[in-house]
Design an enzyme around this catalytic site. Sequence first.
Site, PDB file in Angstrom:
ATOM      1  N   HIS A   1     101.867 -17.954 -18.974  1.00  0.00           N
ATOM      2  CA  HIS A   1     102.236 -18.986 -17.373  1.00  0.00           C
ATOM      3  C   HIS A   1     102.007 -18.777 -15.906  1.00  0.00           C
ATOM      4  O   HIS A   1     101.638 -19.073 -14.404  1.00  0.00           O
ATOM      5  CB  HIS A   1     103.203 -19.626 -17.245  1.00  0.00           C
ATOM      6  CG  HIS A   1     103.720 -20.657 -18.356  1.00  0.00           C
ATOM      7  ND1 HIS A   1     103.731 -20.397 -19.696  1.00  0.00           N
ATOM      8  CD2 HIS A   1     103.534 -21.837 -18.439  1.00  0.00           C
ATOM      9  CE1 HIS A   1     103.216 -21.904 -20.805  1.00  0.00           C
ATOM     10  NE2 HIS A   1     103.382 -22.311 -19.460  1.00  0.00           N
TER      11      HIS A   1
ATOM     12  N   GLU B   1      99.124 -29.107 -29.511  1.00  0.00           N
ATOM     13  CA  GLU B   1      98.686 -27.758 -29.648  1.00  0.00           C
ATOM     14  C   GLU B   1      99.535 -26.865 -30.355  1.00  0.00           C
ATOM     15  O   GLU B   1      99.454 -25.462 -30.265  1.00  0.00           O
ATOM     16  CB  GLU B   1      99.488 -27.149 -27.867  1.00  0.00           C
ATOM     17  CG  GLU B   1     101.496 -27.525 -27.754  1.00  0.00           C
ATOM     18  CD  GLU B   1     102.062 -27.254 -26.336  1.00  0.00           C
ATOM     19  OE1 GLU B   1     101.323 -26.277 -25.998  1.00  0.00           O
ATOM     20  OE2 GLU B   1     103.647 -28.015 -26.607  1.00  0.00           O
TER      21      GLU B   1
HETATM   22  C1  PEP Z   1      98.831 -25.907 -22.581  1.00  0.00           C
HETATM   23  O1  PEP Z   1      99.748 -25.178 -23.683  1.00  0.00           O
HETATM   24  O2  PEP Z   1      97.286 -25.421 -22.914  1.00  0.00           O
HETATM   25  C2  PEP Z   1      99.876 -26.189 -21.977  1.00  0.00           C
HETATM   26  C3  PEP Z   1      99.266 -27.071 -21.271  1.00  0.00           C
HETATM   27  O3  PEP Z   1     101.145 -26.200 -21.718  1.00  0.00           O
HETATM   28  P1  PEP Z   1     101.939 -25.087 -21.324  1.00  0.00           P
HETATM   29  O4  PEP Z   1     100.035 -23.857 -20.609  1.00  0.00           O
HETATM   30  O5  PEP Z   1     102.456 -25.048 -20.559  1.00  0.00           O
HETATM   31  O6  PEP Z   1     101.848 -24.034 -22.490  1.00  0.00           O
HETATM   32 MG    MG Z   2     101.637 -25.004 -24.148  1.00  0.00          MG
END
Ligand code: PEP
Ligand code: MG
Length: 574
Positions: A193, A434
Amino acid sequence: MSFTLHGIAVSSGIAIGRAHLVSHTSFEVSHYTLPKNLVADEVARFDAALQAARAEFANLRSHPPAMAAAEFDTFLELHEMILADTQISVAPREMIEREQCNAEWALKIQTDQLVAQFEEFEDAYLRERQMDVRQVAERLLKHLVGHPGHQPPVRQDVETILIAHDLSPADLIQFKPQQFAAFVTDLGGATSHTAIVARSLNTPCVVGLHHARTLVREDDLLILDGEQGVLIVNPDKHVLAEYRLRQSERELERKKLKRLRTARANTLDGTPIELHANIEKPEDIADVRENGATGVGLFRSEFLFLNRNDLPGEEEQFEAYRAAAEGMDGQPVTIRTFDLGADKQIKGAERVASNPALGLRAIRLCLAEPQMFRSQLRALLRASHYGNIKILIPMLSSASEINQTLQFIDATKTMLEAEGIPFDRDIKVGGMIEIPAAALALNVFTKKLDFLSIGTNDLIQYTLAIDRTDEEVAHLYDPLHPAVLQLLSHVIGTCNKLGVPVSLCGEMAGELPYTRLLLGFGLRQFSMFSAQVPSIKQRVLTSSLSQVAPLTQKILRADDPMKIRELLDRLNGG
Ligand code: PEP
Ligand code: MG
């Protein structure tokens, strides 16, 4: 002396500026000797930090966060005990006096010794408490850095490149756009992130450099190439001139692409493609519009929670969601319910999970904290009256989680109805795909939800068992792994067959090499960081679905990684 370091390129662009080193985000510190006359001041600085940490604990105890876990009090008690341990509260003082060293260094050495003692324990529970020791020491360290007395200030007269051992998403989100020309960290993976926030700030960033924090000195002249993942330290004038040229060429290219802002993203054969943007805060809407995205495909609402000691209440959330919805003027705004846990934790309520990515995260945490979840759902539903809001649920893995979530939403609607508060009764509720289990048991999801959004960042992490934040295994994180490709093609193909809208909002959606491949799988809606929309639009405008389809099928049938890459190059015109 000039030298070059290589890391993982996570946010493109070229930055040229002076190094600014920080050490507050992890337990790595500088070491220096003090003149004798400053030793007493240094001891006082340590004492002040100790007092501040004690006061922080006392405050947390009297005002526990609303969603504090049941074990929060026990956890606090343990941390207070560690803080009171003489090895943490007394030994560093003595070491500062004895060795005339800085307080951070003394704290680090004493903490390392205490951690080593914990490592010796046979009992696994006690052994694991070394994590708590580190956390307490880091808390104390943050207070020390809060009263630096020695850290050089950020220079305002030149472009500055921030160098840290590690930066959390919460650290990054508090920087204003353009406050730093670039970010560099020793740790981190491409889809962490932290990387995602750097992209949304449109700031070049390279992570996983291992030793940048120790090899670079404050004020060194740096070139950061966010495309190649290269950091050049103290470049000579020829290299500098070359990069300045590249920098202005890129700027020109970006300006040209911006002209596509209002163009429709149709393929050469006339199929319309939706290009949406990912945001972290309502203020990001300006960028979304400036880059010509036609909706928000992912609003990571949990960022409203970071960097604060309290929780945003229903009213504050309502205002944030309403601002985003109104800012998009009727275009869709897909707001994800909190994906807290793992690398995004609320201050003061950090949970120590043995494996955070597999722990009480996202929807699991929301279902375990009904009060917090309810106030978010109320805020979302209320805001839906003011625009085109859709609700997106992260990390779903089973039918029972979907059922519980939908029941929660229904109950909240009934509550608002009884109160006479308006909301969009037909609000669409979608789920993120996911977790591999969700991708494989897709029927459960397509039957119960209005739309799906594929989160490739986590889907790849969980399919390949690669921690997306760990630079040690970053080379194994492979979006082109046949297992990942099969899952993506299966999810997109099945949704298209069933007429269930499907989007992709992981980082893959914003990476040019994958655009045609995803079009070939049948994807018609992409969501990415705003600044990337014009480039992806250009790629869509020059893609023909009829040409892409056969090569995509070949890629799906291939299992040799070299062959897959070769076919992908051909797909991209190479
Ligand atoms: C992902 O997992 O691809 C997603 C878009 O969510 P995040 O990156 O916030 O986990
Ligand atoms: Mg995610």
